[in-house]
Design a protein around this motif. Structure first.
Motif, PDB file in Angstrom:
ATOM      1  N   ILE A  35      25.154  20.493 -15.848  1.00 18.50           N
ATOM      2  CA  ILE A  35      26.545  20.349 -15.434  1.00 18.50           C
ATOM      3  C   ILE A  35      27.296  21.630 -15.781  1.00 18.50           C
ATOM      4  O   ILE A  35      27.189  22.116 -16.916  1.00 18.50           O
TER       5      ILE A  35
ATOM      6  N   GLU B 241      30.343   9.538 -14.305  1.00 13.09           N
ATOM      7  CA  GLU B 241      30.659   9.302 -12.896  1.00 13.09           C
ATOM      8  C   GLU B 241      29.380   9.294 -12.041  1.00 13.09           C
ATOM      9  O   GLU B 241      29.200   8.423 -11.181  1.00 13.09           O
ATOM     10  N   ALA B 242      28.486  10.257 -12.296  1.00 13.15           N
ATOM     11  CA  ALA B 242      27.225  10.331 -11.541  1.00 13.15           C
ATOM     12  C   ALA B 242      26.386   9.069 -11.759  1.00 13.15           C
ATOM     13  O   ALA B 242      25.805   8.525 -10.817  1.00 13.15           O
TER      14      ALA B 242
ATOM     15  N   LYS C 133      31.705  13.742 -16.091  1.00 12.83           N
ATOM     16  CA  LYS C 133      30.968  13.950 -14.833  1.00 12.83           C
ATOM     17  C   LYS C 133      29.662  13.164 -14.842  1.00 12.83           C
ATOM     18  O   LYS C 133      29.256  12.586 -13.832  1.00 12.83           O
ATOM     19  N   VAL C 134      28.990  13.167 -15.984  1.00 15.07           N
ATOM     20  CA  VAL C 134      27.714  12.447 -16.072  1.00 15.07           C
ATOM     21  C   VAL C 134      27.946  10.943 -15.906  1.00 15.07           C
ATOM     22  O   VAL C 134      27.223  10.267 -15.170  1.00 15.07           O
TER      23      VAL C 134
END
Lengths: 85, 85
Positions: free
Chosen positions: B49, B63-64, B60-61
């Motif tokens: 990332i 969300e992924a 972000k992780v």
């Protein structure tokens, strides 16, 4: 006799393409997460071992990986073993 | 901008049967490892990332995982994020 729990990671060898990971990396941009790259996908396996000590348990896990869980031509494995109190 | 690496584990929910793990547990006896039981099989995913700080990278992780990697009806995820120097 004690009970141990193992956490095993089995990943595609770094030298090999990982088509599944490649596809998922591409999808990250489509869902609005272009910051994410280099996705690699493998297996995570947990299991219980009955053994007299940690060293014996680790030996059993290594045997299970080599004989059954991991295809060492395409994958490598790492693991850790902890005693369950 | 820094680069972070995430290690994600995605496992079948404890309440659900894991037929693949069940089958592998049975095979352990056949290959001479009856000490091994309770095999559960999930996915291990690593990815990179680009983010300004660790907290953003963790967001972000997450969300992924929620949008793409993990089917939260059948699976749960855990992860850790570390900065790559």
């Amino acid at each position: 006799m004690s009970t141990f729990k193992a956490h095993i990671n089995i990943m595609p060898l770094e030298a090999l393409l990982d088509p599944q990971g490649k596809a998922v990396t591409g999808s990250m941009t489509n869902i609005g997460l272009p910051e994410i790259s280099h996705v690699r996908i493998g297996k995570h396996i947990t299991l219980s071992i009955d053994a007299n000590d940690k060293k014996t348990a680790e030996g059993k896990v290594e045997e299970a990986c080599k004989k059954l869980l991991c295809n060492e031509i395409m994958e490598y494995f790492t693991f850790d073993v902890e005693e369950v109190k």
